[in-house]
Design a protein around this motif. Sequence first.
Motif, short mmCIF file in Angstrom:
data_model
loop_
_atom_site.label_atom_id
_atom_site.label_comp_id
_atom_site.label_asym_id
_atom_site.label_seq_id
_atom_site.Cartn_x
_atom_site.Cartn_y
_atom_site.Cartn_z
N LEU C 32 0.92 -1.16 0.03
CA LEU C 32 0.14 -0.21 0.10
C LEU C 32 0.89 1.30 0.16
O LEU C 32 0.57 2.31 -0.63
N GLU C 33 2.04 1.30 0.55
CA GLU C 33 2.74 2.42 0.68
C GLU C 33 3.47 2.61 -0.78
O GLU C 33 3.66 3.80 -1.15
N VAL C 34 3.95 1.55 -1.03
CA VAL C 34 4.44 1.69 -2.67
C VAL C 34 3.69 2.17 -3.41
O VAL C 34 4.08 2.99 -4.54
N VAL C 35 2.15 1.77 -3.40
CA VAL C 35 1.25 2.18 -4.17
C VAL C 35 1.04 3.55 -4.14
O VAL C 35 1.14 4.39 -4.98
N LEU C 36 0.95 4.27 -2.87
CA LEU C 36 0.82 5.68 -2.64
C LEU C 36 1.96 6.35 -3.30
O LEU C 36 1.81 7.66 -3.81
N ILE C 37 3.24 5.99 -3.01
CA ILE C 37 4.45 6.75 -3.41
C ILE C 37 4.38 6.93 -4.82
O ILE C 37 4.61 7.67 -5.47
N ALA C 38 4.25 5.72 -5.51
CA ALA C 38 4.33 5.38 -6.96
C ALA C 38 3.33 6.11 -7.61
O ALA C 38 3.45 6.41 -8.97
N ALA C 39 2.11 6.41 -7.03
CA ALA C 39 0.97 7.28 -7.60
C ALA C 39 1.21 8.68 -7.98
O ALA C 39 0.80 9.12 -8.99
#
Lengths: 99, 110, 128
Positions: C32-39
């Motif tokens: 979830l953190e990677v998803v948010l950063i990569a967004a």
Amino acid sequence: MLHIVNKSPFERNSLESCLKHAVKGSAILLIEDGIYAALKGTQATARVQAAMQDYTVYVLQADVDARGMKGRVLEGVKPVDYAGFVDLATNHNAVQSWL
Amino acid sequence: MALQVSGKTIETDEEGYLADRNQWSMEAAAAIAVSEGINITESHWEVVNFLREYYEEYQIAPAVRVLTKAIGKKLGPDKGNSKYLYELFPYGPAKQACKIAGLPKPTGCV
Amino acid sequence: MSEEMSESGVVKKFMYVNRKAPYGTIYALESLEVVLIAAAFDQDVSLAFIDDGVYQVAKGQDTKSIGVKNFSSTYRALDDYDINKLYVQKESMEARGLTDKDFLVPVEIKTAAELSALMEQQDVLLSF
């Protein structure tokens, strides 16, 4: 003996191994991702229901709630809180964890 | 690091974010604003409170792009733009406003 | 591979494949953190929930008693990040006694076959 299982039955064979080795009359406590074994209507349900003929199965309620699985726990599985967890551990001569 | 707020010591990390979110108060917010060189006004509070509500609801501090869009939706387009938000928080609205709001650094901010 | 240009460059298709239950391990939160950063990179992002991963988006999570952050609320913020392709694998869902009513965000239910077709269209797959 108190057996503790903390892995999902869908991902690991920890519960399977536990059931293979636990003698009749043992207590089995499901914690963390192990609680997914204690639920109604899953592919693990029949296996756990059968095991309940031979063992007393407990589930740590805090882990059930955390995962949103409240109200899905099988009839006959006994919920415990953290104090109940400690009681189970002290009331048995030994504890074995199936990681 | 630590902050002195009405006679009490509040722990922060090395960048000035509160170590414990529950230690936040309006006084703490004002003290953090001072250390950031910001003279806190109603407009600042509006953003700070918005961030606190967002965190309460979603358990994250939003990225600046998301913050801008969400502020626009809630407070209107004259506030939901980066010019307005950067005027209030010159070192980055997400970063500085989150610090004042007692929230962790937004995910993805370096 | 379809590549179109956005204002910031080439848009690629990214799929995050989530196969672990929440809380028992750190995978779900890390994903979830990677998803948010990569967004921030404005790519074409989708999330797939397979096997025990379907539990990540199960309704009604309440972590008060285990003293861990309830990050399930954060899935509801994904729409703000323009991430709205969330796929739950049908067979995994059914094996766990869940239905399409049991999720805390709008998800599309996809069979393994449908999901594998979607996977074939991706440029990048990230596994958690």
